[in-house]
Motif scaffolding. Structure first.
Motif, PDB file in Angstrom:
ATOM      1  N   LEU A  41       0.813  -1.215   0.000  1.00 54.11           N
ATOM      2  CA  LEU A  41       0.000   0.000   0.000  1.00 54.11           C
ATOM      3  C   LEU A  41       0.849   1.269   0.000  1.00 54.11           C
ATOM      4  CD1 LEU A  41      -2.884  -0.993   2.446  1.00 54.11           C
ATOM      5  CD2 LEU A  41      -2.930  -0.930  -0.055  1.00 54.11           C
ATOM      6  N   TRP A  44       2.213   1.673  -3.499  1.00 55.44           N
ATOM      7  CA  TRP A  44       1.143   2.142  -4.382  1.00 55.44           C
ATOM      8  C   TRP A  44       0.894   3.635  -4.155  1.00 55.44           C
ATOM      9  CZ3 TRP A  44      -4.478  -0.278  -4.148  1.00 55.44           C
ATOM     10  CH2 TRP A  44      -5.277   0.308  -5.171  1.00 55.44           C
ATOM     11  N   GLN A  45       0.824   4.021  -2.887  1.00 49.79           N
ATOM     12  CA  GLN A  45       0.534   5.419  -2.576  1.00 49.79           C
ATOM     13  C   GLN A  45       1.641   6.349  -3.031  1.00 49.79           C
ATOM     14  OE1 GLN A  45      -1.313   6.743   1.248  1.00 49.79           O
ATOM     15  NE2 GLN A  45       0.734   7.581   1.608  1.00 49.79           N
ATOM     16  N   PHE A  81      -4.192   5.341   2.023  1.00 46.82           N
ATOM     17  CA  PHE A  81      -4.739   4.063   2.489  1.00 46.82           C
ATOM     18  C   PHE A  81      -4.647   3.965   4.011  1.00 46.82           C
ATOM     19  CE2 PHE A  81      -2.907   3.354  -1.747  1.00 46.82           C
ATOM     20  CZ  PHE A  81      -4.056   2.960  -2.426  1.00 46.82           C
ATOM     21  N   ALA A  99      -9.530   3.150   1.118  1.00 48.62           N
ATOM     22  CA  ALA A  99      -8.810   3.969   0.148  1.00 48.62           C
ATOM     23  C   ALA A  99      -9.461   5.341   0.063  1.00 48.62           C
ATOM     24  CB  ALA A  99      -8.823   3.299  -1.217  1.00 48.62           C
TER      25      ALA A  99
END
Length: 633
Positions: A41, A44-45, A81, A99
């Motif tokens: 996460l 991804w962020q 997230f 999210a």
């Protein structure tokens, strides 16, 4: 959002994820399950898609591209997230997360709940990859898209709820994303031609549903004519016409102009303007830009990559219903009569008409030499002997009889201040009423020795001079210099050290007609007096309260101002219907001679100011105005 803002969000999320580590460690023998969730996460962020992909069981390049595409397809400014919990069953783990996606373009944040399935691969916890990792409803062969449907610009309305704009043609350059062979090249060429940021053009194409029309840039007639050949030379660009009510009706400078959003406007406004948006350049269109625009329906959807059709709607935001029309007090019939009265005249000039009983502005007109807002509402002009209206209270308190004879010489000195009366009625001796009706500056100035300066200033304030009224456009309520001696008081009565606007004098006429001074009103909805102020509504500027005028002074003024039309210098203002009341005055601003008329008929109070050496020129304009209004022009 700025890069710094993105970094702050990333750090905040990383800390939030890391904070759950002790709790998770107590639940599992292998803390690496949590580490896998956290690393995926956070990667991804932060946009470190390769790092996130390494925490999955999928092909690193495929996963990295899927994560990157999700951001592009959503045109997202950022992702955040928060892990909400983890569950384990045998060698499987599921992590619940929330999210928060910033879609940009002034849209609300998109919040949804997701699930990360994990399993052991060669002794390490990995996220079991599938498109549903991105969103529970996303499947193989599908993608995200954002469907944006902006509502048209809301109209500015007159007092009868009729629009004060006419339709104008805008030209739209648009694309159908599925047909484009090279979107990057198209956006590069379009950016060079129009000046719009290339990255924003490309983002709109990438985030749109592939088989729909995506407007990129909108042009007004002149700009489109200049760029048409260059636009048609760009492969993939299509052109269309769009009708919008943009061209302002009279009073055009009060209503204001509107243009299609330009690259320069995007830079100035700093907002999410897109093709089809419009920008108010002047007048009420500019003052209420945020109120008239910005209402947009936005949906996040999934699209089938083969059919290019919508599969599911994941989220929808309805338009902001606070965006609505602007309701004004302007009246078409009154405006038409005002325009016609000035056009017929030989002198440059302005006319402001208000409803005496309410202070509502009904018409603002001006010839090309004067600006309706900057001059008619906010201009600063010498008042001439129209200011003697405010001296009547002082005359009555000084027990000066309307019948008292006062000489009107061609020249007179009062307390060392010199005054001159040119033309009629210089050289005569007449009653105070007659001198008032004829606007004799030398006769009226001579009364300064008997009128208290402080009382005169207070009377001026009761008639709204120097009042703190507020309009959504520029306005000027007037000013009076300190009246410390007879000379200063005499200059005030003659209007030499007093500055006023046509609007402020129309309100003075309305105060005499109705017996109460009222602040001006131009817009009734929305009710805010300062649409551009980003302040607490409770602290918003408030209009001053109406001010009743002394009844005896009002009765005297009505008699005086009726005499101005029946036997004075304002005879040209006479018109059929209700009796016309009013006076004229001569003044000068630099080398420009000015002529005033201030008066009313029925409930319509007016101030007319013309650039003329003829002191009756404005009365003639007022007469044509009243005649035209009565005839229903």
């Amino acid at each position: 959002m700025t890069v710094t803002g993105k970094a702050r969000r990333a750090v905040a999320a990383a800390l939030a994820l890391a904070a759950t580590a002790p709790m998770l460690s107590a639940c599992f023998e292998e803390p690496s399950a949590h580490e896998a969730v956290r690393d995926f996460l956070v990667g991804w962020q932060r946009g470190d898609y390769a790092a996130a992909a390494r925490r999955t069981d999928g092909d690193e390049k495929v996963v990295s591209k899927a994560l990157e595409d999700a951001k592009l397809q959503l045109d997202a400014a950022s992702f955040r997230f928060q892990v909400r919990g983890m569950r384990r069953a045998a060698d499987e783990v599921e992590a619940d997360f929330e999210a928060e996606v910033d879609l940009g373009e002034n849209n609300p944040l998109w919040e949804y709940e997701g699930v990360l399935p994990l399993h052991l691969v060669d002794g390490r916890w990995k996220v079991r990859w599938s498109p549903s990792v991105l969103h529970p409803q996303l499947r193989e062969g599908q993608r995200f898209a954002v469907d944006v449907d902006p509502e048209g610009r809301q109209p500015i309305l007159d007092r009868n709820n009729d629009p004060l704009q006419e339709e104008a043609t805008l030209h739209v350059a648009y694309v159908i994303p599925a047909e484009l062979k090279n979107p990057d090249e198209l956006c590069e060429q379009l950016a060079k031609v129009t000046g719009f940021p290339q990255d924003r053009l490309l983002s709109r194409i990438r985030s749109a549903q592939p088989n729909v029309q995506v407007p990129l840039v909108t042009f007004g007639r002149t700009r489109f004519a200049q760029l048409r050949a260059q636009l048609t030379a760009i492969p993939g660009i299509r052109l269309d016409e769009q009708k919008q009510a943009l061209a302002p009706d009279s009073p055009t400078q009060i209503v204001g102009t509107v243009t299609a959003v330009t690259a320069e406007a995007v830079q100035q406004l700093g907002g999410p303007q897109r093709a089809g948006d419009t920008v108010g350049r002047t007048g009420l269109q500019k003052a209420y830009q945020e109120h008239l625009t910005g209402s947009t329906s936005t949906r996040v959807i999934t699209v089938d990559l083969k059919t290019l059709r919508e599969v599911a709607e994941l989220k929808k935001w309805e338009p902001d219903r606070s965006t609505s029309s602007v309701h004004t007090t302007l009246d078409r019939a009154t405006q038409k009569a005002a325009d016609a009265a000035l056009v017929t005249g030989a002198s440059p000039g302005m006319l402001v008409a208000v409803q005496a009983s309410t202070g509502q502005v009904m018409a603002v007109a001006g010839t090309k030499e004067y600006h309706q807002e900057k001059d008619a509402l906010a201009g600063r002009f010498p008042a001439g002997t129209t200011f003697s209206i405010m001296a009547v209270e002082g005359m009555l308190k000084a027990r000066i009889s309307p019948k008292q004879k006062i000489a009107c010489p061609a020249e007179r000195s009062v307390g060392g201040a010199d005054f001159r009366q040119q033309g009629s009625p210089a050289g005569t001796t007449a009653s105070l009423q007659a001198n008032f009706a004829m606007g004799c500056a030398t006769a009226l100035a001579s009364l300064a020795r008997r009128i208290d300066g402080a009382e005169l200033a207070a009377s001026a304030h009761r008639f709204g001079i120097e009042s703190s009224w507020t309009l959504p456009l520029k306005g000027f309520s007037g000013s009076v210099k300190p009246l410390k001696n007879d000379a200063a008081t005499a200059r005030a009565i003659a209007g030499q050290n007093v500055s006023v606007s046509p609007l402020s004098m129309a309100l003075v006429a309305g105060a005499v007609a109705s017996g109460t001074w009222r602040p001006p009103v131009l817009v009734t909805e929305p009710k805010t007096l300062d649409p551009s102020a980003e302040i607490d509504p409770a602290k918003a500027p408030r209009q001053p309260s109406p001010v009743p005028i002394d009844e005896k002074a009002i009765d005297t003024l009505k008699t005086f101002m009726r005499a101005g039309v029946t036997a004075g210098s304002a005879r040209a203002a006479a018109a059929p219907g209700d009796p016309v009341h009013g006076i004229t005055a001569a003044a000068s601003q630099g080398q420009k001679p000015l002529a005033w008329f201030v008066g009313w008929q029925g409930d319509i109070a007016v101030a007319v100011l013309t650039q003329s050496a003829d002191p009756t020129a404005s009365a003639s304009v007022a007469g044509r105005f009243f005649q035209g209004l009565n005839a229903g022009l």
